[in-house]
Design an enzyme around this catalytic site. Structure first.
Site, short mmCIF file in Angstrom:
data_model
loop_
_atom_site.label_atom_id
_atom_site.label_comp_id
_atom_site.label_asym_id
_atom_site.label_seq_id
_atom_site.Cartn_x
_atom_site.Cartn_y
_atom_site.Cartn_z
N HIS A 152 0.30 13.43 -7.92
CA HIS A 152 -0.19 12.36 -7.12
C HIS A 152 0.74 11.33 -6.86
CE1 HIS A 152 -4.41 12.13 -5.22
NE2 HIS A 152 -3.98 10.92 -4.95
N ARG B 29 0.39 7.94 -8.95
CA ARG B 29 -0.65 7.02 -8.36
C ARG B 29 -1.84 7.00 -9.11
NH1 ARG B 29 -0.84 4.88 -3.25
NH2 ARG B 29 -2.87 5.41 -2.77
N GLN C 17 -7.33 18.69 3.52
CA GLN C 17 -7.41 18.53 2.32
C GLN C 17 -8.63 17.91 1.94
OE1 GLN C 17 -7.29 14.63 1.08
NE2 GLN C 17 -8.09 15.46 -0.82
N THR D 28 -8.06 18.72 -3.73
CA THR D 28 -7.21 18.09 -4.69
C THR D 28 -8.19 18.08 -6.35
OG1 THR D 28 -6.47 16.81 -2.93
CG2 THR D 28 -6.48 15.72 -5.20
N TYR E 131 0.85 -1.30 0.07
CA TYR E 131 0.08 -0.19 -0.02
C TYR E 131 1.15 1.31 0.09
CZ TYR E 131 -3.43 3.38 1.32
OH TYR E 131 -4.21 4.59 1.34
C1 LIG Z 1 -0.92 5.90 0.28
C2 LIG Z 1 -1.24 7.18 -0.26
C3 LIG Z 1 -2.48 7.63 -0.18
C4 LIG Z 1 -2.78 9.01 -0.72
N1 LIG Z 1 -3.83 9.55 -0.32
C5 LIG Z 1 -4.08 10.94 -0.78
C6 LIG Z 1 -5.53 11.68 -0.48
O1 LIG Z 1 -6.40 11.05 0.14
N2 LIG Z 1 -5.55 12.91 -0.85
C7 LIG Z 1 -4.61 13.46 -1.78
O2 LIG Z 1 -4.80 14.83 -2.07
N3 LIG Z 1 -3.44 13.00 -2.08
C8 LIG Z 1 -3.08 11.62 -1.61
N4 LIG Z 1 -1.90 11.11 -2.05
C9 LIG Z 1 -0.98 11.88 -2.83
C10 LIG Z 1 -0.12 12.55 -1.75
O3 LIG Z 1 -0.83 13.83 -1.12
C11 LIG Z 1 0.96 13.31 -2.59
O4 LIG Z 1 0.45 13.94 -3.74
C12 LIG Z 1 2.07 12.18 -2.96
O5 LIG Z 1 2.03 10.92 -2.14
C13 LIG Z 1 3.49 12.72 -3.36
O6 LIG Z 1 4.46 11.89 -4.01
P1 LIG Z 1 5.42 11.07 -3.16
O7 LIG Z 1 4.75 9.80 -2.61
O8 LIG Z 1 6.36 10.55 -4.28
O9 LIG Z 1 6.06 11.76 -2.12
C14 LIG Z 1 -1.67 9.67 -1.36
C15 LIG Z 1 -0.38 9.09 -1.65
C16 LIG Z 1 -0.19 8.05 -0.94
C17 LIG Z 1 1.11 7.27 -1.00
#
Ligand SMILES: Cc1cc2nc3c(=O)[nH]c(=O)nc-3n(C[C@H](O)[C@H](O)[C@H](O)COP(=O)(O)O)c2cc1C
Length: 419
Positions: A305, A308, A154, A184, A51
């Site tokens: 993101h 992802r 957020q 977001t 995850y």
């Molecule tokens: C497990 C996970 C859950 C995430 N959930 C959200 C979320 O709920 N809302 C959101 O705006 N971004 C979410 N993100 C994106 C993060 O805010 C961020 O943009 C991203 O992790 C940055 O990249 P990095 O993981 O390489 O640092 C999530 C990222 C991960 C890894």
């Protein structure tokens, strides 16, 4: 400015900098975030690591983010740096200890039960921004009680009943005194993250399967944390899911409510309601940044993101200079996606961001060290960022923008008006 948040800039003599002191026990075991990731892989249940670590498709977007950051070179100037620079920054009227923040994440408690609390505590202790996700493990009110000076909130899109739920969350954030609202916009569709699907975290109800139970039994520290802190909860959503809703009911409810990306008209409506600083997260095109500024948004958060969504999105570091050129000082520029070191933070500062955020790095810290993880990640990022500024001869985070940079991946947008 709020007095409680005032932080006096101070120069740090090179000999007193943590990294140069030989380090504590933690630093010897985990000298960089890379080591935290390696250890997390074997320290938590397999599904939890998957995850924390997986992206869209074959993780190519994540690899591109890393490679793009790695390719950015900074040309130093020497003879100007008798002591290391202060890292303090001002964002949206508040001072923070460093240009580093914790990105919003849904479900960090999968990686380590209680994760949201540990991240909020570390951020408050150090005074760096902590962004609670809509689907995070703390409610807005709980997070504000832990991190009153540094917590941002957020929001995802919940359009049913004319955004009743989203507007109510914004009302709660306002009542609790949250300083910054982050909307977001980069999740218009649900995409597949195969490593989550394979381990049973693809979005359906949580059903403990024999292999999940075996996984948990192989990670006693994680299991103890689960007994202490309980299953991940969608704390913000629970009150709306009905009396006595079980965790799976809340998950089902949340999946039904959240969907699609905000339209510009919707953003304008949230701008109208939210009187404090507003940030749009997930921008990759200079014209979207322009549109955000024209609606009165205070911050543009350049992000893909973290790789992802889909793998073909450009690394945020590669579009950052074009966005900075487009909007200049009309809004604060934040950045994430791929940040794994304080060096990456300074690369982002050099290319136009005022602060860089990390997501997965904090999850790896949690996976390796549990409650101590977020603080260690912050300490590493701060020390590395300070050392990088010292090495390139920048006397402040803002001065990083004056160094000469080689940036082979920089995206240009020749079709933009005026270029
Ligand atoms: C497990 C996970 C859950 C995430 N959930 C959200 C979320 O709920 N809302 C959101 O705006 N971004 C979410 N993100 C994106 C993060 O805010 C961020 O943009 C991203 O992790 C940055 O990249 P990095 O993981 O390489 O640092 C999530 C990222 C991960 C890894």
């Amino acid at each position: 400015m709020d007095d409680r948040t005032a932080v006096q800039p101070k120069m740090v003599p090179v000999s007193q900098q943590e990294a140069y002191r030989g380090g504590t026990k933690l630093r010897r075991r985990f000298p960089t975030i890379h080591y935290l990731r390696n250890h997390a892989r074997h320290h938590i249940p397999h599904f939890a690591f998957e995850y924390s670590d997986g992206g869209a498709g074959a993780d190519t977007g994540i690899a591109h983010n890393w490679a793009a950051l790695d390719a950015v070179e900074l040309v130093p100037r020497y003879g100007v740096m008798p002591s290391l620079p202060p890292l303090e920054v001002e964002l949206f009227g508040r001072r923070y200890a460093a240009p580093i923040g914790i990105a919003p994440m849904g479900g960090p408690a999968v990686v380590w039960p209680g994760a949201d609390q540990f991240m909020a505590e570390a951020a408050q202790r150090t005074r760096i921004p902590y962004v609670l996700g809509t689907v995070g493990g703390l409610s807005i009110e709980q997070a504000m009680a832990i991190a009153p000076d540094v917590m941002w909130f957020q929001l995802y899109r919940m359009a049913r009943n004319d955004h009743a739920l989203g507007f109510d969350l914004v009302r709660r954030a306002d009542a609790a005194g949250v300083n910054v609202l982050v909307i977001t916009i980069d999740v218009p569709v649900r995409t597949t993250r195969p490593r989550e699907v394979i381990v049973g975290l693809g979005g359906g109800p949580i059903r403990p399967e024999p292999r999940t139970i075996l996984d948990v039994l192989s990670a006693p520290g994680w299991m103890m944390a689960l007994l202490k802190h309980g299953l991940p909860r969608f704390a913000n959503m629970k009150p709306y899911a009905g009396e006595g809703a079980s965790t799976n009911d809340v998950i089902r409810f949340t999946r039904r409510e959240i969907g699609g990306a905000f339209t510009w008209d919707e953003i304008a409506r949230f701008r109208d309601r939210w009187k404090r600083p507003l940030v749009l997260k997930g921008i990759l095109h200079p014209l979207d940044a322009e549109r955000a500024v024209s609606l009165g948004v205070d911050g543009v958060w350049v992000s893909n993101h973290g790789g992802r969504q889909i793998e073909a999105l450009p690394p945020s570091i590669d579009v950052l200079p074009a966005i900075a050129a487009q909007i200049g000082r009309r809004a604060t520029i934040l950045m994430d996606s791929g940040v794994r070191s304080g060096l990456d933070v300074v690369r982002a500062l050099a290319l136009g961001a005022q602060t860089a955020f990390a997501g997965k790095a904090f999850l790896w810290g949690l996976g390796a060290l549990g409650p101590q993880g977020p603080q260690h990640v912050i300490d590493l990022l701060i020390d590395e960022a300070r050392a990088t500024l010292g090495q390139i001869g920048a006397h402040s985070p803002a001065e990083a923008q004056s160094v000469v940079i080689r940036h082979p991946g920089a995206l240009s947008f020749p079709q933009l008006p005026g270029r």
